[in-house]
Design an enzyme around this catalytic site. Sequence first.
Site, short mmCIF file in Angstrom:
data_model
loop_
_atom_site.label_atom_id
_atom_site.label_comp_id
_atom_site.label_asym_id
_atom_site.label_seq_id
_atom_site.Cartn_x
_atom_site.Cartn_y
_atom_site.Cartn_z
N HIS A 72 0.43 -1.13 -0.22
CA HIS A 72 -0.07 -0.61 -0.16
C HIS A 72 1.51 0.94 -0.03
O HIS A 72 2.52 1.34 0.31
CB HIS A 72 -0.89 0.00 1.24
CG HIS A 72 -0.47 0.26 2.10
ND1 HIS A 72 -0.04 0.88 2.87
CD2 HIS A 72 -0.17 -1.19 3.54
CE1 HIS A 72 0.40 1.42 4.23
NE2 HIS A 72 0.84 0.00 3.88
N CYS A 88 2.40 -4.99 7.57
CA CYS A 88 2.43 -5.05 5.94
C CYS A 88 3.25 -3.75 5.50
O CYS A 88 4.41 -3.63 5.61
CB CYS A 88 0.93 -3.49 5.52
SG CYS A 88 -0.41 -4.64 6.11
#
Length: 545
Positions: free
Chosen positions: A432, A451
Amino acid sequence: MKKWLLLLLIVPIAFIACNRKKIPKVERDISITPKNAVTRLELDSLQMERYISGQQLGDSAAQYLRNFYNSRNFQFAWIGEKGLTEQARVFYTLNKDYVNDFRDSTMLDSTLHEKMELLMKQDTVFKKADSSLAGLELQLTRHFFNYVANAYAGKVDPEVLQWHIPRKKLSATALLDSLMASKNTKIDDWEPVNQQYKLLKKELLRYYTLQKKGDWEKISLGKQKRYKTGDTGLTVRMVRQRFLELGDTLLKDSLPEFDETLKTAVKQAQQQFGYRATGNIDAALIKELNVPVQERIEKLLINMERMRWMPAMPAGRRVLVNIPDYQLHVFEDKEIALSMGIVVGKAANKTVIFSNKLRNIVFSPYWNIPASIVRSEVLPAMRRNRNYLRNKNMEQTGTSNGLPQIRQKPGDNNSLGRVKFLFPNSYDIYFHDTPAKSLFAEEKRAFSHGCIRLAQPAKLAEYLLADQKQWTPDNIAKAMKSTKEIWVRLKKPVPVFITYFTAWVDQHGRLNFRDDIYGHDQKMAEQLFLSATKGAAKPVTIAKL
């Protein structure tokens, strides 16, 4: 053989050690007859059964042995009428080189090698297979299967070390059949290892050569914090000398002057160690140059073990992340098409090592905040400030297990930034964007909750959507500024591999080293290495085949 390093056979791979697995029976191939057989030497089935009983082989191990000889109508594989076959000589050399190259005493069967050497040195003619010759034939087959299990599949169970990429699949029987079928076996083509493994092996042998010269002298930074072009002195001379010892081809002498040639060599070395290429000699570079050769050898062996686990890379496009390098690469077959810096999970929130397929891109995403973060961070902040959710552009969507379900709306301050890339997995990990762009200026970038944050997410989106004409760079930019989520499905899913390598050879042929940011190297060292100074030896488990 050096005593400081022994490789232990810890976990034999499934096709050899698992005695609970039901192995399909291969029927005897009666089409092989004395007229078309490669050799007239053959086993008696009773000889094989006596061997299986005497060695106390488990059910599946015994069946693998039976299947191999059934498939060749009990014809000998390793020994012909005139002694060892060419394939046996190839295996002898292969095994001997492996023991020497990896200092792996578990793969050295001295008695077996002595028998093979004797057969290679003397002229021999065998007319029939007595019990001694049959025993040697069966022993060689068993040793080959054990060799494949360790040399090519790996000694350590990757799952134990939090490596969740599906392990490379090997068939020892198929490898043995291919070796037997080839009359002019080229080992480089036959060995089931990837190119990166071969490159690391060359570097391992080079470091063994360095080790023979003895420990190198520690380099001191001295009173200066850094050295740049124009400086002179002992530190400069020693750095030049170290580069020469490491095989740097740019330098020709060890003079004490810091010239432009040395600056180029320093920049190259900094890149190989994962530092910003300033061209100045500083404490970070000196630290890397002072790492003992023995430690570098161990790091090479650890990463070669990881290379053994890696499945064959799919053809075409794929995404590869290397956590310790803080880099993402998009490959098109063997070429790197796109690279960018990344931020990975901090030590307390390690990014998981696994593989899957990237299927969706989500522009202007909501961030559905994980329950663990709601509990540890959001709830305490809500108690301190009643306007916390509104100030952070967040909203509550419900409750679950007594906890509020919180999500952050699309916007410039959304923790996922303006786009995310999804490859379904049970670890809730994805790529992301991020509003915290300043973190990419750091050399060591382990800051996330697990992440992977991307330095150039728009470029990745443009690259992956190049085959969808409506998704021009302008339309992607607009979608990233939307107030609503926009989902886009890729026409063809892209394989993603999130890996952990602290040593590798790059596309320029240069050996790279990185820090063990999660301690995975240390855990592997405990499985692989045994130092004579660290107490009693661990037990060695030998595969029963």
